[in-house]
Design a protein around this motif. Structure first.
Motif, mmCIF file in Angstrom:
data_model
loop_
_atom_site.group_PDB
_atom_site.id
_atom_site.type_symbol
_atom_site.label_atom_id
_atom_site.label_comp_id
_atom_site.label_asym_id
_atom_site.label_seq_id
_atom_site.Cartn_x
_atom_site.Cartn_y
_atom_site.Cartn_z
ATOM 1 N N HIS A 157 42.766 7.113 -33.815
ATOM 2 C CA HIS A 157 41.751 7.610 -32.898
ATOM 3 C C HIS A 157 40.836 8.580 -33.645
ATOM 4 O O HIS A 157 41.291 9.593 -34.177
ATOM 5 N N GLU A 160 35.796 9.321 -30.081
ATOM 6 C CA GLU A 160 35.934 8.446 -28.919
ATOM 7 C C GLU A 160 36.256 7.001 -29.291
ATOM 8 O O GLU A 160 36.342 6.140 -28.410
ATOM 9 N N GLU A 161 36.451 6.751 -30.546
ATOM 10 C CA GLU A 161 36.690 5.381 -31.002
ATOM 11 C C GLU A 161 38.171 5.153 -31.287
ATOM 12 O O GLU A 161 38.899 6.087 -31.662
ATOM 13 N N LEU A 163 40.415 2.705 -33.703
ATOM 14 C CA LEU A 163 40.316 1.822 -34.862
ATOM 15 C C LEU A 163 41.636 1.078 -35.041
ATOM 16 O O LEU A 163 42.704 1.710 -35.093
ATOM 17 N N THR A 174 37.061 -2.188 -34.140
ATOM 18 C CA THR A 174 36.755 -0.866 -33.607
ATOM 19 C C THR A 174 36.404 -1.000 -32.129
ATOM 20 O O THR A 174 35.544 -1.807 -31.762
ATOM 21 N N PHE A 175 37.073 -0.211 -31.301
ATOM 22 C CA PHE A 175 36.769 -0.166 -29.874
ATOM 23 C C PHE A 175 36.063 1.155 -29.588
ATOM 24 O O PHE A 175 36.587 2.227 -29.918
ATOM 25 N N ASP A 176 34.891 1.081 -28.969
ATOM 26 C CA ASP A 176 34.204 2.320 -28.629
ATOM 27 C C ASP A 176 34.695 2.819 -27.272
ATOM 28 O O ASP A 176 35.606 2.259 -26.659
ATOM 29 N N GLU A 177 34.078 3.880 -26.794
ATOM 30 C CA GLU A 177 34.552 4.526 -25.565
ATOM 31 C C GLU A 177 34.554 3.564 -24.374
ATOM 32 O O GLU A 177 35.461 3.591 -23.533
ATOM 33 N N GLN A 179 35.116 0.491 -24.395
ATOM 34 C CA GLN A 179 36.041 -0.626 -24.604
ATOM 35 C C GLN A 179 37.499 -0.171 -24.680
ATOM 36 O O GLN A 179 38.369 -0.932 -25.088
ATOM 37 N N ARG A 180 37.754 1.047 -24.251
ATOM 38 C CA ARG A 180 39.109 1.583 -24.378
ATOM 39 C C ARG A 180 40.136 0.733 -23.614
ATOM 40 O O ARG A 180 41.267 0.558 -24.069
#
Length: 285
Positions: A157, A160-161, A163, A174-177, A179-180
């Protein structure tokens, strides 16, 4: 007054033979033809001539078959009726359908026969989550692509990403905020950002250890950390700590950990530390 001389018997015999020969002329020609045919049968053509004729026939037949084959191939290779109009993906998880369709867009309108496995791999090579692909044409206008991905074994973490990393320590998604929620449900223990970013060799040791675990055991983990390559520790979701050590003898350690997690023995209940750094002699405390 002319005197008639009587013909001699020999003359009459000769003339008779001549007349009979003249009257039977047609029969003599037929007999001659039969004699000629019999002569041909009596003297067949040499084997070498027959062999050459057979070879010429085989060559001619092969050339005709080749011409037909080339015609079919040319039709498939260049025909505008057999071009890609739809691409279907299977088993892609980290690689989203939207992203895959964007990368594979150049294939649309291309004849199916002109698309190779390497073409698809080249278009998806920048997606590190993709390990390999299997491509199959679906006539008359479709392309099926089976995607085999690198399984994520750890997550880090950063702000806000989220990985995701593979067993080789490569960032694969990578998931951004926003896409959590999409990042939930993976068997990926958390590695602290400090452990991941400060020492590359230590980080690769951690993910190597996690990659040696069966997915079922990895699902029981909450996090992983290490101060050195020989001090990997795994935190279970129930609060217990597993001392793993280095990434050597990983298969043996994984088997011991699975056995402990699946054991109903009371000796493993209530303990805080499971030390399996020496898999042949695990220690609890």
């Amino acid at each position: 007054m002319r005197l008639r001389h009587p013909r001699r018997a020999s003359d009459r015999a000769t003339n008779g033979d001549t007349d009979r020969a003249t009257d039977g002329g047609t029969l003599s020609e037929a007999e001659s033809d039969r004699s000629a045919e019999e002569s041909l049968l009596d003297f067949p053509e040499p084997a070498a001539v027959t062999g050459r004729r057979r070879r010429r026939r085989r060559i001619l037949t092969a050339l005709i078959a080749l011409a037909v084959l080339l015609g079919v191939v040319a039709t498939l290779y260049f025909s505008p009726l057999l071009v890609v109009r739809a691409i279907a993906l299977q088993d892609n998880d980290l690689l989203t359908d939207q992203r895959a369709q964007e990368l594979l867009a150049p294939l649309h309108g291309t004849p199916l026969a002109q698309i190779s496995q390497r073409d698809v791999e080249g278009l998806l090579e920048e997606e590190r989550a993709v390990d390999e692909v299997i491509v199959a044409a679906r006539l008359p206008e479709g392309l099926d692509i089976l995607v085999i991905e690198h399984p994520p074994v750890a997550e880090v973490h950063v702000e806000e990403e989220i990985l995701f990393y593979s067993q080789e320590g490569e960032l694969i998604r990578t998931f951004d905020e926003d896409q959590r929620e999409d990042a939930q449900g993976y068997a990926t223990p958390v590695i602290s950002a400090e452990a991941a970013l400060e020492n590359e060799s230590v980080f690769k040791t951690i993910v190597s250890v996690l990659g040696q675990l069966p997915e079922g055991a990895r699902e029981s983990l909450d996090s992983a950390t290490a101060e050195s390559r020989d001090s990997v520790q795994l935190e279970l979701q129930d609060g217990r700590t597993v001392v793993w050590g280095n990434d050597e003898r990983g298969d043996e350690k994984a088997a011991v950990l699975e056995a402990i997690l699946g054991s109903p023995a009371e000796e493993f209940d209530g303990v805080e530390v499971l030390d399996i750094s020496t898999p042949s002699a695990p220690v609890t405390r």
